[in-house]
Design a protein around this motif. Structure first.
Motif, short mmCIF file in Angstrom:
data_model
loop_
_atom_site.label_atom_id
_atom_site.label_comp_id
_atom_site.label_asym_id
_atom_site.label_seq_id
_atom_site.Cartn_x
_atom_site.Cartn_y
_atom_site.Cartn_z
N PRO A 14 0.53 1.98 9.50
CA PRO A 14 1.31 0.76 9.27
C PRO A 14 0.90 0.04 7.99
CG PRO A 14 0.63 0.88 11.56
CD PRO A 14 -0.08 1.99 10.83
N ILE A 15 -0.37 0.03 7.68
CA ILE A 15 -0.83 -0.63 6.46
C ILE A 15 -0.34 0.15 5.24
CG2 ILE A 15 -2.87 -1.28 5.11
CD1 ILE A 15 -4.31 -1.55 7.88
N LEU A 16 -0.51 1.47 5.27
CA LEU A 16 -0.09 2.29 4.14
C LEU A 16 1.42 2.19 3.91
CD1 LEU A 16 -2.27 5.44 4.90
CD2 LEU A 16 -2.69 3.70 3.14
N GLN A 17 2.18 2.16 4.99
CA GLN A 17 3.63 2.05 4.86
C GLN A 17 4.04 0.71 4.28
OE1 GLN A 17 4.60 3.02 8.91
NE2 GLN A 17 5.07 5.14 8.40
N VAL A 18 3.44 -0.36 4.75
CA VAL A 18 3.82 -1.69 4.28
C VAL A 18 3.42 -1.89 2.81
CG1 VAL A 18 1.82 -3.12 4.92
CG2 VAL A 18 4.09 -4.06 5.11
N LEU A 19 2.34 -1.26 2.38
CA LEU A 19 1.88 -1.39 1.00
C LEU A 19 2.66 -0.53 0.03
CD1 LEU A 19 -2.00 -1.49 1.51
CD2 LEU A 19 -0.44 -3.41 1.15
N SER A 20 3.50 0.37 0.53
CA SER A 20 4.22 1.29 -0.35
C SER A 20 5.41 0.66 -1.06
CB SER A 20 4.68 2.52 0.44
OG SER A 20 5.69 2.16 1.37
N ASP A 21 5.85 -0.49 -0.61
CA ASP A 21 7.05 -1.12 -1.18
C ASP A 21 6.69 -2.01 -2.37
OD1 ASP A 21 10.06 -1.92 -0.53
OD2 ASP A 21 8.95 -3.74 -1.09
N PRO A 22 7.37 -1.83 -3.52
CA PRO A 22 7.07 -2.65 -4.71
C PRO A 22 7.26 -4.15 -4.50
CG PRO A 22 8.40 -0.75 -5.31
CD PRO A 22 8.35 -0.79 -3.81
N ASN A 23 8.27 -4.54 -3.73
CA ASN A 23 8.48 -5.97 -3.48
C ASN A 23 7.32 -6.56 -2.69
OD1 ASN A 23 11.11 -6.40 -4.71
ND2 ASN A 23 11.88 -5.05 -3.10
N ARG A 24 6.84 -5.83 -1.71
CA ARG A 24 5.69 -6.32 -0.93
C ARG A 24 4.43 -6.33 -1.79
NH1 ARG A 24 8.84 -3.75 3.24
NH2 ARG A 24 7.76 -1.76 3.05
N GLN A 25 4.31 -5.37 -2.69
CA GLN A 25 3.18 -5.37 -3.62
C GLN A 25 3.22 -6.63 -4.49
OE1 GLN A 25 3.56 -1.65 -5.74
NE2 GLN A 25 3.36 -0.46 -3.86
N ASP A 26 4.43 -6.98 -4.97
CA ASP A 26 4.59 -8.20 -5.77
C ASP A 26 4.20 -9.44 -4.96
OD1 ASP A 26 5.46 -6.79 -7.99
OD2 ASP A 26 7.60 -7.15 -7.59
N ILE A 27 4.63 -9.49 -3.71
CA ILE A 27 4.29 -10.63 -2.86
C ILE A 27 2.78 -10.75 -2.70
CG2 ILE A 27 4.41 -11.53 -0.49
CD1 ILE A 27 7.32 -10.39 -0.41
N LEU A 28 2.11 -9.64 -2.47
CA LEU A 28 0.65 -9.66 -2.34
C LEU A 28 -0.01 -10.13 -3.63
CD1 LEU A 28 0.05 -6.40 -0.28
CD2 LEU A 28 -0.01 -8.76 0.53
N LEU A 29 0.53 -9.69 -4.76
CA LEU A 29 0.00 -10.13 -6.05
C LEU A 29 0.16 -11.65 -6.22
CD1 LEU A 29 -1.22 -9.40 -8.81
CD2 LEU A 29 1.11 -9.01 -9.61
N PHE A 30 1.34 -12.16 -5.88
CA PHE A 30 1.57 -13.61 -5.98
C PHE A 30 0.59 -14.37 -5.10
CE2 PHE A 30 6.33 -12.53 -6.64
CZ PHE A 30 6.10 -12.24 -7.97
N LEU A 31 0.40 -13.90 -3.88
CA LEU A 31 -0.51 -14.59 -2.97
C LEU A 31 -1.95 -14.50 -3.45
CD1 LEU A 31 1.02 -13.55 0.47
CD2 LEU A 31 1.18 -15.78 -0.66
N SER A 32 -2.32 -13.38 -4.05
CA SER A 32 -3.70 -13.25 -4.55
C SER A 32 -3.93 -14.18 -5.75
CB SER A 32 -4.03 -11.81 -4.92
OG SER A 32 -3.36 -11.41 -6.09
#
Length: 100
Positions: A14-32
């Motif tokens: 589940p973690i690997l799948q959720v991290l595979s999407d570029p939009n979710r990667q962008d969201i994580l970057l914004f939050l970091s």
């Protein structure tokens, strides 16, 4: 691959799948970079609709990568990756041990 490595791999999916999407990667970057953010603040930085951003946030939350805090009428999303990172570290150790 040993049984333990396979079990950890399946737990990590589940973690690997959720991290595979570029939009979710962008969201994580914004939050970091910004700490806690509302869905509207995140939406302003993406080319996605608010419902699409909310959907991505739900997937990230369900995978345990982010958490949400209610303050008044606002919901603030923030990174909560320690458990996910620990699990992925266990996966790497098991793969190194069993597969290399």
């Amino acid at each position: 691959m040993g049984k333990q490595a396979l079990d950890i791999f399946r737990e990590s999916l589940p973690i690997l799948q959720v991290l595979s999407d570029p939009n979710r990667q962008d969201i994580l970057l914004f939050l970091s970079e910004n700490g806690k953010m509302t869905v509207n603040e995140i939406t302003e930085r993406l080319t996605l609709s608010r419902p699409a951003v909310s959907h991505h946030l739900k997937l990230l939350k369900n995978a345990g990568v982010i958490k949400v805090e209610q303050l008044g009428t606002q919901r603030y999303y923030y990174l909560s990756m320690q458990e996910s990172v620990d699990l992925l570290k266990r996966l790497l150790v098991a793969l190194e041990r069993d597969c290399l």
